[in-house]
Enzyme design. Structure first.
Site: not given
Ligand SMILES: *Cc1c(COP(=O)(O)O)cnc(C)c1O
Length: 337
Positions: A83-85, A87
């Site tokens: 859930q990387s912002n 990325a």
């Protein structure tokens, strides 16, 4: 003290592509400051940088993708948590620039539908990124290196971005934010006593410290760790900040410029804490301001606690960096219950 003051930084040798809507506003949290009965709290709205639902990574990506374009890259790769912002913002920026984007994302042991395919993952797909999901124990860096080799062999020109975009070049984006903060606070007539920021891969914190230092300001930056220990995080941030200061041709950076609080991280990355839940409710309930459960919720919990314990007094206004991350709320719907 060395007499050293630059009106602005010379960034001419760092290619840059405009992605973020800048400057982001600084707003006062009047009702919440009153409720906490401490210093005036201001918020820097880096959650409102615009592209792809915004966030702090766009400032870094302006310099990272500026370099990618200067190298005629055709494919941009980066790594992160599922859930990387970072990325998600990379995928959005690549869509806008017409670059192929590949994300290597490592999942945790969570199995909820929302975590596996909602929030940032849904947006990554929408932006057309190619996603590889790694198991919880896999090495992101190994997977990245392998894929970069593959792309080279297939005749592509890959450009790899480290986790969180936290290289020296990425940090330059936050050095420019330091300049923005000094100009805006002067314009508002606010003499800030400290800046609070969530610190993860470290580039946001490091860039701010390096930029303030390069501009001759001694405004303290307090990093609130969202995982790990104070010693480790201070070490990561100091190394990045010192290198960034060097790249900006500033004098050597003193180790004391980097301060991290680690009491608000709880059991680990993206693991909720009661203080985080309270922080989200305070910001939303008093200001209609949406924080996120992984970064800004924990950082704001740190600021609230410091104010309540009178570790900072009412005479100096403080600035909270809202670094974004709200799409993550929809990936962890259980985090608030
Ligand atoms: C990445 C991120 C941070 C931390 O920034 P780093 O430069 O990795 O330390 C803080 N808040 C949000 C919402 C983020 O996505």
């Amino acid at each position: 003290m060395i007499a050293f003051f630059l009106a602005s930084m010379d960034l001419s040798h760092f290619p840059r592509v405009r992605l973020a809507r800048l400057p982001t506003p600084i707003e006062r949290l009047a009702r919440l400051s009153g409720h906490l009965d401490g210093p005036k709290i201001y918020v820097k709205r880096d959650d409102e940088t615009g592209l792809g639902m915004g966030g702090n990574k766009l400032r870094k990506l302006e310099f990272l993708l500026g370099e990618a374009l200067a190298q005629s890259a055709d494919t941009v790769l980066t790594v992160g948590a599922l859930q990387s912002n970072h990325a998600r913002q990379t995928a959005a920026a690549c869509a806008k620039l017409g670059l192929a984007c590949e994300l290597i994302l490592r999942r945790s042991r969570q199995t909820s539908e929302a975590y596996l395919s909602g929030g940032n993952v849904l947006l990554d797909r929408l932006f057309g990124a190619r996603i590889t999901v790694l198991d919880p124990d896999a090495s992101r860096e190994e997977a990245l290196a392998l894929r970069v080799q593959e792309l080279h062999r297939a005749g592509h020109r890959p450009y790899a971005i480290p986790v969180g975009g936290s290289s020296v070049r990425g940090c330059i984006g936050y050095a420019t934010c330091a300049e923005e903060i000094l100009a805006q606070s002067a314009q508002l007539g606010v003499k800030l006593s400290a800046v609070f920021v969530a610190t993860g891969s470290g580039g946001t914190h490091a860039g701010l410290v390096a930029g303030l230092h390069a501009l001759g300001s001694d405004l303290p930056v307090i990093g609130v760790a969202i995982e790990g220990t104070r010693a480790d995080q201070e070490c990561i941030v100091f190394d990045l900040a010192a290198e960034t200061a060097h790249a900006l041709a500033a004098p050597p950076l003193a180790r004391e410029r980097v301060t991290v609080l680690d009491e608000y991280a709880g059991p680990g990355y993206a693991r909720p804490t009661d203080a985080m839940r309270e922080a989200l409710r305070l910001a939303a309930g008093f200001e209609g301001l949406v924080l996120d459960p992984v970064y800004t919720g924990k950082a704001f919990a740190g600021l609230v606690d410091v104010v309540r314990r009178r570790r900072i007094t009412a005479d100096g206004p403080v600035l909270f960096m809202h670094t974004g991350g709200a799409p993550g709320l929809f990936a962890y719907p259980d985090a608030l219950v």
